[in-house]
Write an enzyme that holds these catalytic residues in place. Structure first.
Site, PDB file in Angstrom:
ATOM      1  N   GLU A 194       0.517   3.543   1.873  1.00  0.00           N
ATOM      2  CA  GLU A 194       0.318   4.044   3.145  1.00  0.00           C
ATOM      3  C   GLU A 194       1.760   3.558   3.640  1.00  0.00           C
ATOM      4  OE1 GLU A 194      -1.814   5.092   5.926  1.00  0.00           O
ATOM      5  OE2 GLU A 194      -2.540   5.887   4.334  1.00  0.00           O
ATOM      6  N   THR A 204       0.869  -1.178  -0.002  1.00  0.00           N
ATOM      7  CA  THR A 204      -0.035   0.031   0.075  1.00  0.00           C
ATOM      8  C   THR A 204       0.808   1.386  -0.116  1.00  0.00           C
ATOM      9  OG1 THR A 204      -1.344   1.258   1.432  1.00  0.00           O
ATOM     10  CG2 THR A 204      -0.208  -0.278   2.444  1.00  0.00           C
ATOM     11  N   LYS A 232       1.591  -3.603   7.597  1.00  0.00           N
ATOM     12  CA  LYS A 232       1.816  -3.917   5.862  1.00  0.00           C
ATOM     13  C   LYS A 232       3.282  -3.893   5.619  1.00  0.00           C
ATOM     14  CE  LYS A 232      -2.431  -4.270   3.783  1.00  0.00           C
ATOM     15  NZ  LYS A 232      -2.632  -5.557   2.999  1.00  0.00           N
ATOM     16  N   TYR A 286      -1.846  -0.076  10.937  1.00  0.00           N
ATOM     17  CA  TYR A 286      -2.023  -0.791   9.782  1.00  0.00           C
ATOM     18  C   TYR A 286      -0.925  -0.741   8.932  1.00  0.00           C
ATOM     19  CZ  TYR A 286      -3.635  -0.831   4.845  1.00  0.00           C
ATOM     20  OH  TYR A 286      -3.874  -1.338   3.462  1.00  0.00           O
TER      21      TYR A 286
HETATM   22  P1  NAP Z   1     -11.641  -4.587   2.098  1.00  0.00           P
HETATM   23  O1  NAP Z   1     -12.775  -4.172   1.147  1.00  0.00           O
HETATM   24  O2  NAP Z   1     -11.703  -3.958   3.367  1.00  0.00           O
HETATM   25  O3  NAP Z   1     -11.551  -6.219   1.945  1.00  0.00           O
HETATM   26  C1  NAP Z   1     -10.789  -6.726   2.939  1.00  0.00           C
HETATM   27  C2  NAP Z   1     -10.817  -8.271   2.884  1.00  0.00           C
HETATM   28  O4  NAP Z   1     -10.176  -9.072   3.847  1.00  0.00           O
HETATM   29  C3  NAP Z   1     -12.390  -8.750   3.121  1.00  0.00           C
HETATM   30  O5  NAP Z   1     -12.923  -9.631   2.027  1.00  0.00           O
HETATM   31  C4  NAP Z   1     -12.327  -9.382   4.294  1.00  0.00           C
HETATM   32  O6  NAP Z   1     -13.364 -10.083   4.887  1.00  0.00           O
HETATM   33  C5  NAP Z   1     -10.975  -9.923   4.428  1.00  0.00           C
HETATM   34  N1  NAP Z   1     -10.625  -9.961   5.989  1.00  0.00           N
HETATM   35  C6  NAP Z   1     -10.450  -9.247   6.866  1.00  0.00           C
HETATM   36  N2  NAP Z   1      -9.750  -9.851   7.921  1.00  0.00           N
HETATM   37  C7  NAP Z   1      -9.532 -11.109   7.406  1.00  0.00           C
HETATM   38  C8  NAP Z   1      -9.038 -12.459   8.387  1.00  0.00           C
HETATM   39  N3  NAP Z   1      -8.776 -12.493   9.408  1.00  0.00           N
HETATM   40  N4  NAP Z   1      -9.181 -13.472   7.492  1.00  0.00           N
HETATM   41  C9  NAP Z   1      -9.725 -13.521   6.366  1.00  0.00           C
HETATM   42  N5  NAP Z   1     -10.202 -12.732   5.724  1.00  0.00           N
HETATM   43  C10 NAP Z   1     -10.035 -11.566   6.215  1.00  0.00           C
HETATM   44  O7  NAP Z   1     -10.220  -4.029   1.371  1.00  0.00           O
HETATM   45  P2  NAP Z   1      -9.898  -3.770  -0.244  1.00  0.00           P
HETATM   46  O8  NAP Z   1     -10.066  -2.450  -0.405  1.00  0.00           O
HETATM   47  O9  NAP Z   1     -10.568  -4.909  -1.094  1.00  0.00           O
HETATM   48  O10 NAP Z   1      -8.301  -4.036  -0.271  1.00  0.00           O
HETATM   49  C11 NAP Z   1      -7.848  -5.324  -0.576  1.00  0.00           C
HETATM   50  C12 NAP Z   1      -6.255  -5.398  -0.040  1.00  0.00           C
HETATM   51  O11 NAP Z   1      -5.684  -4.118  -0.614  1.00  0.00           O
HETATM   52  C13 NAP Z   1      -6.174  -5.135   1.378  1.00  0.00           C
HETATM   53  O12 NAP Z   1      -5.214  -5.921   1.921  1.00  0.00           O
HETATM   54  C14 NAP Z   1      -5.849  -3.588   1.619  1.00  0.00           C
HETATM   55  O13 NAP Z   1      -5.117  -3.352   2.708  1.00  0.00           O
HETATM   56  C15 NAP Z   1      -5.114  -3.326   0.286  1.00  0.00           C
HETATM   57  N6  NAP Z   1      -4.969  -1.923  -0.127  1.00  0.00           N
HETATM   58  C16 NAP Z   1      -6.182  -1.346  -0.363  1.00  0.00           C
HETATM   59  C17 NAP Z   1      -6.006  -0.032  -1.145  1.00  0.00           C
HETATM   60  C18 NAP Z   1      -7.469   0.509  -1.442  1.00  0.00           C
HETATM   61  O14 NAP Z   1      -7.323   1.755  -1.832  1.00  0.00           O
HETATM   62  N7  NAP Z   1      -8.308  -0.115  -1.622  1.00  0.00           N
HETATM   63  C19 NAP Z   1      -4.872   0.344  -1.368  1.00  0.00           C
HETATM   64  C20 NAP Z   1      -3.619  -0.274  -1.001  1.00  0.00           C
HETATM   65  C21 NAP Z   1      -3.727  -1.556  -0.645  1.00  0.00           C
HETATM   66  P3  NAP Z   1     -14.640  -9.774   5.343  1.00  0.00           P
HETATM   67  O15 NAP Z   1     -15.628  -9.358   4.087  1.00  0.00           O
HETATM   68  O16 NAP Z   1     -15.331 -10.673   6.128  1.00  0.00           O
HETATM   69  O17 NAP Z   1     -14.652  -8.379   6.228  1.00  0.00           O
HETATM   70  N1  GDD Z   2     -12.444   7.237   6.473  1.00  0.00           N
HETATM   71  C1  GDD Z   2     -12.398   8.648   6.568  1.00  0.00           C
HETATM   72  N2  GDD Z   2     -13.390   8.951   7.170  1.00  0.00           N
HETATM   73  N3  GDD Z   2     -11.221   9.564   6.272  1.00  0.00           N
HETATM   74  C2  GDD Z   2     -11.619  10.833   6.397  1.00  0.00           C
HETATM   75  C3  GDD Z   2     -12.700  11.316   6.730  1.00  0.00           C
HETATM   76  C4  GDD Z   2     -13.738  10.680   7.208  1.00  0.00           C
HETATM   77  O1  GDD Z   2     -14.734  10.913   7.935  1.00  0.00           O
HETATM   78  N4  GDD Z   2     -12.473  12.835   6.671  1.00  0.00           N
HETATM   79  C5  GDD Z   2     -11.388  12.972   6.372  1.00  0.00           C
HETATM   80  N5  GDD Z   2     -10.722  11.709   5.909  1.00  0.00           N
HETATM   81  C6  GDD Z   2      -9.645  11.426   5.443  1.00  0.00           C
HETATM   82  C7  GDD Z   2      -8.582  10.673   6.042  1.00  0.00           C
HETATM   83  O2  GDD Z   2      -7.864  11.200   7.319  1.00  0.00           O
HETATM   84  C8  GDD Z   2      -7.557  10.315   5.302  1.00  0.00           C
HETATM   85  O3  GDD Z   2      -6.265  11.364   5.229  1.00  0.00           O
HETATM   86  C9  GDD Z   2      -8.317  10.332   3.867  1.00  0.00           C
HETATM   87  O4  GDD Z   2      -9.358  10.987   3.929  1.00  0.00           O
HETATM   88  C10 GDD Z   2      -8.658   9.027   3.033  1.00  0.00           C
HETATM   89  O5  GDD Z   2      -9.063   8.097   4.306  1.00  0.00           O
HETATM   90  P1  GDD Z   2      -9.478   6.853   3.761  1.00  0.00           P
HETATM   91  O6  GDD Z   2     -10.626   6.757   2.772  1.00  0.00           O
HETATM   92  O7  GDD Z   2     -10.157   6.155   5.107  1.00  0.00           O
HETATM   93  O8  GDD Z   2      -8.600   6.007   3.355  1.00  0.00           O
HETATM   94  P2  GDD Z   2      -6.964   5.904   3.766  1.00  0.00           P
HETATM   95  O9  GDD Z   2      -6.127   6.414   2.680  1.00  0.00           O
HETATM   96  O10 GDD Z   2      -6.770   5.864   5.066  1.00  0.00           O
HETATM   97  O11 GDD Z   2      -6.542   4.158   3.583  1.00  0.00           O
HETATM   98  C11 GDD Z   2      -6.971   3.764   2.255  1.00  0.00           C
HETATM   99  O12 GDD Z   2      -6.032   3.552   1.368  1.00  0.00           O
HETATM  100  C12 GDD Z   2      -4.840   3.000   1.534  1.00  0.00           C
HETATM  101  C13 GDD Z   2      -3.930   3.282   0.418  1.00  0.00           C
HETATM  102  O13 GDD Z   2      -3.097   4.527   0.473  1.00  0.00           O
HETATM  103  C14 GDD Z   2      -7.332   2.252   2.619  1.00  0.00           C
HETATM  104  O14 GDD Z   2      -7.914   1.503   1.576  1.00  0.00           O
HETATM  105  C15 GDD Z   2      -6.189   1.417   3.018  1.00  0.00           C
HETATM  106  O15 GDD Z   2      -6.337  -0.023   3.312  1.00  0.00           O
HETATM  107  C16 GDD Z   2      -5.090   1.508   1.850  1.00  0.00           C
HETATM  108  O16 GDD Z   2      -4.027   0.908   2.331  1.00  0.00           O
END
Ligand code: NAP
Ligand code: GDD
Length: 373
Positions: free
Chosen positions: A136, A134, A162, A158
């Protein structure tokens, strides 16, 4: 020959899109599903409705948990996958401050459990592993934009977890010649995004405010900037990373960044409403001239009818300190040149199209539902 993939995190946003992509490519897809007291496969179920029966039959779900090493070993040993996509995570950055030990167990040791299972099941020559790293990891960024060589400075439990997963993948690649690759993915969103991430929280709230179901939207740091792409583009990158001729690490991003405030303005604009921002810090508000609803209006379902309602100018966006994090990542912007040059990957869905798709999806779902009742 048909390939077999095993996806952890199959029920999440990315897991659902990746399942669709791999089924379209002819794979058999095995997915890990956690037992929960309520149904957690709703995204997969809805997506499967769009697929032909033959494709749906190639999806096999297994109960399990990434914290259960024996379960993970048994599944990998019996499935004998060509590709593993380790997407399972406690993926909410803010919540990781409340659940640091659980988050570390899932996000850090989960990756190690996969690696050990592949090694101990003698699958090193057969199985390729993708790890969901990520942006992050960059956290308190030391350069803009961030690329594969940018130093890491994680800012949350987190991200620290990671970082362990990222390095243990590289370590097993060097030590045991495992095909273990990582995608350092910047934020990616879609209508399947979970509701407590900021983009989906915004689009759902905009839809609710403009259909009379919610008064206002409370957010934290409006100045935070993210490089937001579309999840469909990003699961395509995952597949390309794992099908590259050698294991490697790739930044996947759009190269563009926008603030949370811009996302809010854009989402309201998608439904024809302007936001005027006033004040600063905790006192900043977003004001708009929005419809005034009476009881009988709450059942309307036609967005064009919005303009026929009486309107009033009032605050619709407020700042609430509850949404600030103990340590914030203020800015992220990726440089995806390596992925472009070596994988031929580039984003295809623009920021404007992403906000538009998410906002319209939520608005239409809400107004069509209200029609039903
Ligand atoms: P998400 O929607 O939160 O999905 C997370 C998945 O992990 C869900 O299927 C969840 O199951 C499963 N999970 C959580 N704890 C588990 C456990 N103990 N055992 C088995 N499964 C478990 O996340 P996403 O946005 O699809 O992201 C997918 C991956 O990419 C994550 O690893 C995230 O950290 C990473 N990532 C995401 C982003 C982004 O912007 N979306 C960016 C960079 C990296 P449940 O449905 O049961 O909760
Ligand atoms: N969730 C949330 N809720 N975020 C907020 C809010 C709020 O009400 N208001 C402002 N933010 C700001 C957070 O402080 C952060 O700076 C930004 O919006 C994005 O927050 P999120 O959407 O929660 O995502 P994230 O950037 O912290 O994390 C996501 O992206 C990562 C990749 O850069 C997640 O998907 C992580 O799993 C992923 O690794």
């Amino acid at each position: 020959m048909e390939k077999t993939a095993f996806i952890t995190g199959v029920t999440g946003q990315d897991g659902t899109y990746l399942t669709k992509l791999l089924l379209q490519k002819g794979y058999s897809v095995h997915g890990l599903v956690r037992r929960s007291s309520q149904k957690n496969t709703y995204r997969l179920d809805e997506m499967c409705l769009t697929l032909k029966k033959e494709m749906r039959q190639r999806l096999i779900l297994h109960y399990g948990d990434i914290t259960d090493a024996i379960n993970i070993y048994n599944l990998i040993e019996s499935i004998q996958p060509n590709e593993i996509y380790n997407l399972a995570a406690q993926s909410h950055v803010h919540i990781s401050f409340d659940t640091p030990i659980f988050t570390s167990d899932v996000n850090a040791l989960g990756a190690l459990r996969i690696l050990e299972a592949v090694k101990n099941a003698n699958l090193i020559d057969k199985t390729r592993i993708y790890q969901a790293s990520t942006s992050e990891l960059f956290g308190q960024v030391s350069e803009i934009p961030q690329c594969e060589s940018t130093p890491f400075h994680p800012r949350s439990p987190y991200a620290v977890a990671k970082l362990y997963a990222h390095w243990i993948m590289k370590n097993y690649r060097e030590a045991y010649h495992l095909f273990a690759s990582t995608g350092i993915l910047f934020n990616h969103e879609s209508p399947l995004r979970t509701e407590n991430f900021v983009t989906r929280k915004i689009t759902l709230s905009v839809a609710k405010i403009l259909s009379g179901c919610q008064k206002n939207l409370c957010l934290g740091n409006l100045n935070a900037k993210r490089d937001w792409g579309h999840a469909w583009d990003y699961v395509n990158a995952m597949w390309k990373i794992l099908n590259h001729h050698q294991p490697d690490d790739f930044v996947i991003a759009t190269g563009q960044q926008h603030s949370v405030r811009e996302f809010v303005s854009k989402s309201f604009a998608c439904l024809g409403y302007d936001i005027r921002w006033e004040g600063t810090g905790l006192h900043e508000i977003g004001i708009s001239k929005v419809p005034v609803f009476r009881e009988e209006h709450l059942l309307f379902n036609d967005s064009s009818a919005l303009t026929d309602l009486p309107h009033e100018e009032r605050p619709v966006v407020l700042v609430d300190p509850a949404f600030f994090r103990p340590a914030e990542v203020n800015t992220l912007q990726g440089d995806y040149s390596k992925a472009k040059n070596l994988l031929g990957w580039h984003p295809t869905i623009s920021f404007d199209d992403l906000v538009h798709e998410m906002t319209l999806h939520d608005y239409q779902a809400l107004t069509q539902n209200s029609k039903k009742f």
